[in-house]
Design a protein around this motif. Structure first.
Motif, PDB file in Angstrom:
ATOM      1  N   HIS A 355       8.562  -5.002  88.787  1.00 58.14           N
ATOM      2  CA  HIS A 355       7.284  -5.714  88.832  1.00 58.14           C
ATOM      3  C   HIS A 355       7.277  -6.655  90.031  1.00 58.14           C
ATOM      4  CE1 HIS A 355       3.913  -7.902  86.375  1.00 58.14           C
ATOM      5  NE2 HIS A 355       3.534  -7.491  87.577  1.00 58.14           N
ATOM      6  N   LEU A 356       6.345  -6.421  90.937  1.00 54.39           N
ATOM      7  CA  LEU A 356       6.136  -7.272  92.109  1.00 54.39           C
ATOM      8  C   LEU A 356       4.912  -8.143  91.841  1.00 54.39           C
ATOM      9  CD1 LEU A 356       7.136  -7.711  95.116  1.00 54.39           C
ATOM     10  CD2 LEU A 356       5.310  -6.131  95.768  1.00 54.39           C
ATOM     11  N   ARG A 357       5.084  -9.477  91.955  1.00 51.68           N
ATOM     12  CA  ARG A 357       3.995 -10.393  91.614  1.00 51.68           C
ATOM     13  C   ARG A 357       3.640 -11.292  92.790  1.00 51.68           C
ATOM     14  NH1 ARG A 357       7.151 -10.945  86.795  1.00 51.68           N
ATOM     15  NH2 ARG A 357       6.078 -10.186  84.914  1.00 51.68           N
ATOM     16  N   ASP A 358       2.355 -11.301  93.135  1.00 45.90           N
ATOM     17  CA  ASP A 358       1.799 -12.234  94.127  1.00 45.90           C
ATOM     18  C   ASP A 358       2.717 -12.390  95.340  1.00 45.90           C
ATOM     19  OD1 ASP A 358      -0.118 -13.929  95.147  1.00 45.90           O
ATOM     20  OD2 ASP A 358       0.700 -15.716  94.180  1.00 45.90           O
ATOM     21  N   ALA A 359       3.116 -11.267  95.908  1.00 45.50           N
ATOM     22  CA  ALA A 359       4.133 -11.285  96.960  1.00 45.50           C
ATOM     23  C   ALA A 359       3.507 -11.293  98.349  1.00 45.50           C
ATOM     24  CB  ALA A 359       5.059 -10.074  96.820  1.00 45.50           C
ATOM     25  N   THR A 360       4.189 -11.982  99.248  1.00 46.79           N
ATOM     26  CA  THR A 360       3.876 -11.931 100.668  1.00 46.79           C
ATOM     27  C   THR A 360       5.038 -11.252 101.360  1.00 46.79           C
ATOM     28  OG1 THR A 360       2.575 -13.975 100.578  1.00 46.79           O
ATOM     29  CG2 THR A 360       3.366 -13.281 102.738  1.00 46.79           C
ATOM     30  N   LEU A 361       4.744 -10.198 102.119  1.00 48.54           N
ATOM     31  CA  LEU A 361       5.784  -9.373 102.717  1.00 48.54           C
ATOM     32  C   LEU A 361       5.605  -9.318 104.222  1.00 48.54           C
ATOM     33  CD1 LEU A 361       5.589  -6.316 100.278  1.00 48.54           C
ATOM     34  CD2 LEU A 361       6.864  -8.433  99.983  1.00 48.54           C
ATOM     35  N   GLY A 362       6.743  -9.231 104.926  1.00 45.83           N
ATOM     36  CA  GLY A 362       6.714  -9.100 106.378  1.00 45.83           C
ATOM     37  C   GLY A 362       7.916  -8.326 106.862  1.00 45.83           C
ATOM     38  N   PRO A 363       7.970  -8.029 108.149  1.00 47.12           N
ATOM     39  CA  PRO A 363       9.104  -7.275 108.697  1.00 47.12           C
ATOM     40  C   PRO A 363      10.409  -8.003 108.447  1.00 47.12           C
ATOM     41  CG  PRO A 363       7.323  -7.447 110.301  1.00 47.12           C
ATOM     42  CD  PRO A 363       6.979  -8.370 109.173  1.00 47.12           C
ATOM     43  N   PRO A 364      11.526  -7.258 108.305  1.00 46.07           N
ATOM     44  CA  PRO A 364      12.807  -7.909 108.003  1.00 46.07           C
ATOM     45  C   PRO A 364      13.324  -8.787 109.115  1.00 46.07           C
ATOM     46  CG  PRO A 364      13.104  -5.564 108.460  1.00 46.07           C
ATOM     47  CD  PRO A 364      11.627  -5.802 108.340  1.00 46.07           C
ATOM     48  N   ALA A 378       0.427  -9.323  96.991  1.00 44.71           N
ATOM     49  CA  ALA A 378       0.743  -7.981  96.494  1.00 44.71           C
ATOM     50  C   ALA A 378       1.213  -8.044  95.046  1.00 44.71           C
ATOM     51  CB  ALA A 378       1.800  -7.336  97.371  1.00 44.71           C
ATOM     52  N   ASP A 379       0.539  -7.308  94.176  1.00 42.18           N
ATOM     53  CA  ASP A 379       0.931  -7.141  92.774  1.00 42.18           C
ATOM     54  C   ASP A 379       1.086  -5.651  92.503  1.00 42.18           C
ATOM     55  OD1 ASP A 379       0.798  -9.828  91.245  1.00 42.18           O
ATOM     56  OD2 ASP A 379      -1.046  -9.813  92.440  1.00 42.18           O
ATOM     57  N   LEU A 380       2.245  -5.273  91.947  1.00 40.68           N
ATOM     58  CA  LEU A 380       2.503  -3.848  91.732  1.00 40.68           C
ATOM     59  C   LEU A 380       3.496  -3.676  90.594  1.00 40.68           C
ATOM     60  CD1 LEU A 380       1.761  -1.074  92.951  1.00 40.68           C
ATOM     61  CD2 LEU A 380       3.825  -1.249  94.342  1.00 40.68           C
ATOM     62  N   GLU A 381       3.191  -2.711  89.727  1.00 42.42           N
ATOM     63  CA  GLU A 381       4.100  -2.340  88.643  1.00 42.42           C
ATOM     64  C   GLU A 381       4.579  -0.912  88.846  1.00 42.42           C
ATOM     65  OE1 GLU A 381       2.001  -2.818  84.989  1.00 42.42           O
ATOM     66  OE2 GLU A 381       2.345  -4.994  84.879  1.00 42.42           O
ATOM     67  N   ILE A 382       5.911  -0.731  88.775  1.00 48.66           N
ATOM     68  CA  ILE A 382       6.509   0.599  88.843  1.00 48.66           C
ATOM     69  C   ILE A 382       6.928   0.973  87.427  1.00 48.66           C
ATOM     70  CG2 ILE A 382       8.203   2.050  89.986  1.00 48.66           C
ATOM     71  CD1 ILE A 382       6.226   0.577  91.841  1.00 48.66           C
ATOM     72  N   ARG A 383       6.326   2.026  86.896  1.00 49.14           N
ATOM     73  CA  ARG A 383       6.544   2.396  85.497  1.00 49.14           C
ATOM     74  C   ARG A 383       7.383   3.665  85.389  1.00 49.14           C
ATOM     75  NH1 ARG A 383       3.448  -0.100  81.683  1.00 49.14           N
ATOM     76  NH2 ARG A 383       1.892  -1.588  82.483  1.00 49.14           N
ATOM     77  N   ALA A 384       8.153   3.731  84.312  1.00 47.20           N
ATOM     78  CA  ALA A 384       8.963   4.916  84.042  1.00 47.20           C
ATOM     79  C   ALA A 384       8.060   6.121  83.795  1.00 47.20           C
ATOM     80  CB  ALA A 384       9.839   4.669  82.812  1.00 47.20           C
ATOM     81  N   GLY A 385       8.478   7.264  84.321  1.00 54.96           N
ATOM     82  CA  GLY A 385       7.733   8.493  84.103  1.00 54.96           C
ATOM     83  C   GLY A 385       6.504   8.639  84.969  1.00 54.96           C
TER      84      GLY A 385
END
Length: 839
Positions: A355-364, A378-385
């Motif tokens: 579960h990714l919640r309210d994320a700010t992402l940039g280059p490493p 960014a909000d994202l859920e990765i679910r099984a199946g």
């Protein structure tokens, strides 16, 4: 020529291998009929066949390509399409081992000055038509005997790997290289470079370093260099593999302009046929198709519609992508089969694994400032199946998102909670950790039975004892994915898993991802290919720095506006410039001069002063004048380069250590008077004086070297040396190509180490493990192999741009200014004054 005549030359399907070594004479197709009036021949081949040391090969092929003609070269992976292009480019056997039989001729023409423009012809303003550019009386070139340098004036070549397709550090210089080789007048090179880069939609990248560009940007820049000198024949090997819809449209438009308006012929290898054709469907593809079967034999050569209609079922069965119109005629293919490999998972379906919640992402490698972020909120859920597809235009942040989900890259803000994730990168060979294919799977900890089942599933059982680096691109991708599947991570991430694959390999990869999801894992894949969405349960769109969705794939395909925002369809807006360059400079602009006064001086002048100063220092044995020279040079360097004392001290650290060692050795070893006889070690006055002189000599020369390196970039230095010191272009440009490779090594090292971390068991919180000494040594070896391979490909690219010992023009030149003379006078007077006072 008629389709029947082409078909007469086609050879039956055979297994690839030894049969290439002794091809019967009657299987070689006849030479094509004479060309119609007004369409001279650019290429003529008779019984052309190439066999690599592995036994793989292509041909025999007999045929011709005419001026202005577009030809599609179609065949499954491993059928020899790239091999044929490399033969025509002169790379086999000059750069790659192989045996070539039969004959092939390329014809030189008189197409006029390449800088006259895509649509331009000679100076009289007429278009450079085919009849003018490819006269029948033109001299013929044998690519096999002459090699790459012989073919460079006639053809442009774009290989599969865009990273090594750009030879020089700056994009504008790289595109200008073939124009210099064609002896184009210098005043016309800048406008031509600007024209072709703008046609590719990357005009703002002219003064960007190649090491800072994405794969898609490098692909477009490489193609710009290939067409810059208006070649007679253009060889393109999957030119759209890494591009979004806007990139494909720009490339297709530029290629059409090159063929339609200059008489250039085209031989195209392309998997993404529908994207290349656009709204025209079959009519948007090259009018002629040469189809190869799996063995590399010519299956058909004729009008595209006829070839695809007659041989479409066979081509699809052997693994080729076909246009949508042909697919509909043939009927739906067999559904993707089930995986027989046990992919165990006890995770209940639909459970949230990550579960990714309210994320700010940039280059490493970014500094951490908010303005460097590519994704916010960014909000994202990765679910099984569930299999989740992530789509977006080039540079939108798809790979950045996967880097964060894998915990390789820290979040700028927000939280990430859940299970460990495995990540398969775009370049699969960077993740290999073993010497053989089977050992690569064994490194994941799977049992022998499971490994054997996976080898069969990957269609790699016959390659079990082979080095993974010797596999084809599609085989490497399947192996990398299979190894990560056997690692049994709850979440599997795949970055562009279908990149550059034919239909069979693409379906195999998607099948593995689909079955991994069905076994209870959470699967995420990035893609710009709409065909990949058929196996996804849902899709997330990255647009304008935000995540949109998840959506049902059907909902996305029905939303034209969102497809355009995602770069999956051509948007009615120009591409955006680089975020750090709001007013981008183009190739027409002069190179930006640095602000520091010393950095504006001519590099040859600086090198000359450093040489003279070194000679003076070598003659001095008295520490006093050396100390004064060092003080003056340090003050001049800080003022001229605007460096602070601390920065200057850090830059000199290696020279200070060396100077200290020289001083101590002389103090303790020189015979002479001992001013302090009670010391536990013998110290002499002569040793102190000579040691101080030698140490100061090293410091002065070292500080001068630091000043010159800080004041001059490699491009300006080589331009200056070519102008003032008459340094041969072959040496200067080869050194710049080496600089290009060196600049890219940190990125390659980061990619390899990140990939190897992912192959090791993660820590308790899911973070990828750190690498120990043995793993770092393995990464160093992988980097060495990668650098050697890249150097050979860059050498080929340099020769394909005409870099030889012949005559050439020089686009950029260096001029001496009054300030350069004033600097020389000032340094000479200062040194002379020091010597006089010291004498």
């Amino acid at each position: 020529m008629s389709a029947e005549a082409h078909a007469a030359g086609a050879a039956p399907v055979q297994a690839k291998g030894a049969e290439h070594l002794q091809a019967p004479e009657q299987e070689q197709g006849p030479i094509l009929a004479p060309a119609p009036a007004g369409a001279p021949r650019v290429l003529v081949a008779e019984g052309l066949e190439a066999v690599l040391p592995s036994g793989a090969g292509v041909g025999p092929w007999s045929g011709e390509i005419l001026a202005g003609e577009q030809v599609l070269l179609l065949g499954p992976s491993g059928s020899g399409k790239s091999t044929l292009l490399r033969v025509l480019a002169g790379a086999i056997p000059s750069h790659q081992r192989g045996r070539v039989t039969g004959s092939v001729r390329l014809f030189e023409g008189t197409a006029g000055d390449p800088a006259d423009g895509m649509a331009g012809g000679p100076d009289d303003g007429t278009a450079g038509g085919a009849a003018d550019g490819f006269a029948e009386g033109a001299s013929a070139i044998d690519p096999v005997a002459g090699g790459v340098l012989a073919t460079a004036p006639v053809l442009g070549h774009l290989g599969q790997d865009p990273v090594d397709g750009v030879c020089l550090p700056l994009i504008a210089d790289d595109v200008a290289l073939p124009l210099e080789s064609a002896c184009t007048s210098p005043e016309r090179i800048g406008p031509r470079v600007h024209e072709v880069l703008s046609a590719m939609g990357v005009g703002e990248l002219a003064h960007r370093s190649a090491a800072t560009l994405s794969g898609g940007q490098l692909q477009r820049a490489s193609l710009a260099a290939a067409i810059a000198a208006r070649p007679r024949l253009l060889l393109l090997d999957e030119p759209t593999a890494m591009l979004d819809a806007e990139g494909v449209a720009a490339v297709r438009s530029a290629v059409d302009a090159a063929t339609d308006q200059t008489g250039c012929a085209l031989l195209l290898v392309e998997h993404r046929l529908d994207e290349w054709a656009g709204e025209q469907g079959l009519d948007g593809l090259p009018a002629r198709t040469v189809a190869l079967d799996r063995s590399g034999r010519v299956l058909a050569d004729g009008p595209t519609r006829e070839v695809l209609t007659a041989h479409g079922p066979v081509l699809r069965e052997q693994g080729c992508w076909l246009p949508r119109e042909i697919e509909e005629r043939i009927g739906a293919p067999e559904p993707i089969g089930a995986v027989s490999v046990p992919l165990a998972s006890a995770t209940p379906r639909s459970e949230v694994l990550l579960h990714l919640r309210d994320a700010t992402l940039g280059p490493p490698d970014a500094s951490g400032r908010g303005e460097d972020a590519v994704l916010t909120g960014a909000d994202l859920e990765i679910r099984a199946g569930r299999l989740l597809a992530v789509v977006g235009r080039n540079g939108a942040g798809k790979s950045t998102l996967l880097g964060a989900l894998s915990r390789l890259d820290p979040l700028r803000a927000g939280t990430l909670e859940g299970a460990a994730a495995g990540l398969v990168l775009q370049r699969p060979e960077s993740q290999f950790v073993a010497d053989t294919v089977e050992d690569e799977l064994a490194a994941s900890g799977a049992s022998q039975d499971v490994r054997r089942a996976m080898l069969e599933r990957l269609d790699l059982a016959d390659h079990a004892s082979q080095s993974p680096y010797r596999l084809s691109g599609g085989q490497q991708r399947r192996l990398s994915l299979g190894a990560m599947l056997l690692a049994d991570r709850p979440v599997l991430l795949a970055d562009e898993p279908g990149y550059g694959l034919d239909r069979a390999a693409h379906e195999a990869v998607l099948s593995l991802l689909r079955e991994a999801a069905d076994a209870g894992r959470g699967v995420v894949m990035t893609t710009h290919d709409l065909r990949s969405l058929e196996v996804a349960d849902e899709v997330v769109v990255i647009a304008d720095g935000r995540l949109v969705g998840p959506l049902a794939p059907a909902a996305l395909l029905a939303d034209d506006a969102l497809l355009r925002r995602a770069g999956l369809r051509v948007a009615d807006r120009p591409g955006s410039a680089h975020a750090d360059d709001p007013a981008p400079r183009t190739a027409l602009d002069p190179p930006a001069l640095p602000r520091a006064p010393l950095a504006r001086r001519d590099p040859t002048v600086l090198l000359g002063l450093l040489t003279a100063l070194s000679i003076v220092c070598i003659t001095l044995t008295d520490p006093a004048p050396l100390l004064v020279l060092y003080a003056l040079l340090a003050a001049g360097t800080m003022l001229g380069l605007r460096l602070g004392p601390l920065a200057l001290a850090r830059a000199q650290a290696p020279f200070v250590l060396f100077a200290a060692g020289v001083f101590m050795v002389n103090v303790l070893s020189r015979p002479g008077h001992e001013p302090w006889p009670d010391l536990p070690v013998r110290v002499t006055s002569e040793g102190i004086v000579l040691g101080a002189a030698l140490a100061l000599r090293a410091l002065v020369i070292g500080l001068g070297a630091v000043a010159v390196v800080r004041a001059s970039d490699p491009g300006r230095t080589m331009t200056s040396l070519r102008t003032h010191a008459r340094l041969p272009a072959r040496i200067a440009l080869a050194l710049l190509a080496g600089q290009r490779l060196l600049e890219d090594l940190p990125r390659r090292w980061a990619t390899i180490t990140r990939a190897h971390r992912l192959r090791r068991p993660p820590s308790a919180d899911g973070t990828p493990a750190r690498l120990g000494p043995r793993a770092m040594a393995r990464c160093a070896f992988a980097l060495l192999v990668d650098a050697i391979r890249s150097s050979t490909r860059i050498a080929f690219a340099l020769e394909s741009r005409g870099l030889g010992t012949g005559e050439r023009t020089q686009w950029r030149t260096a001029s001496l200014r009054r300030a350069d003379g004033a600097l020389v006078v000032g340094v000479v007077l200062a040194v002379a004054a020091v010597l006089v006072l010291a004498g």
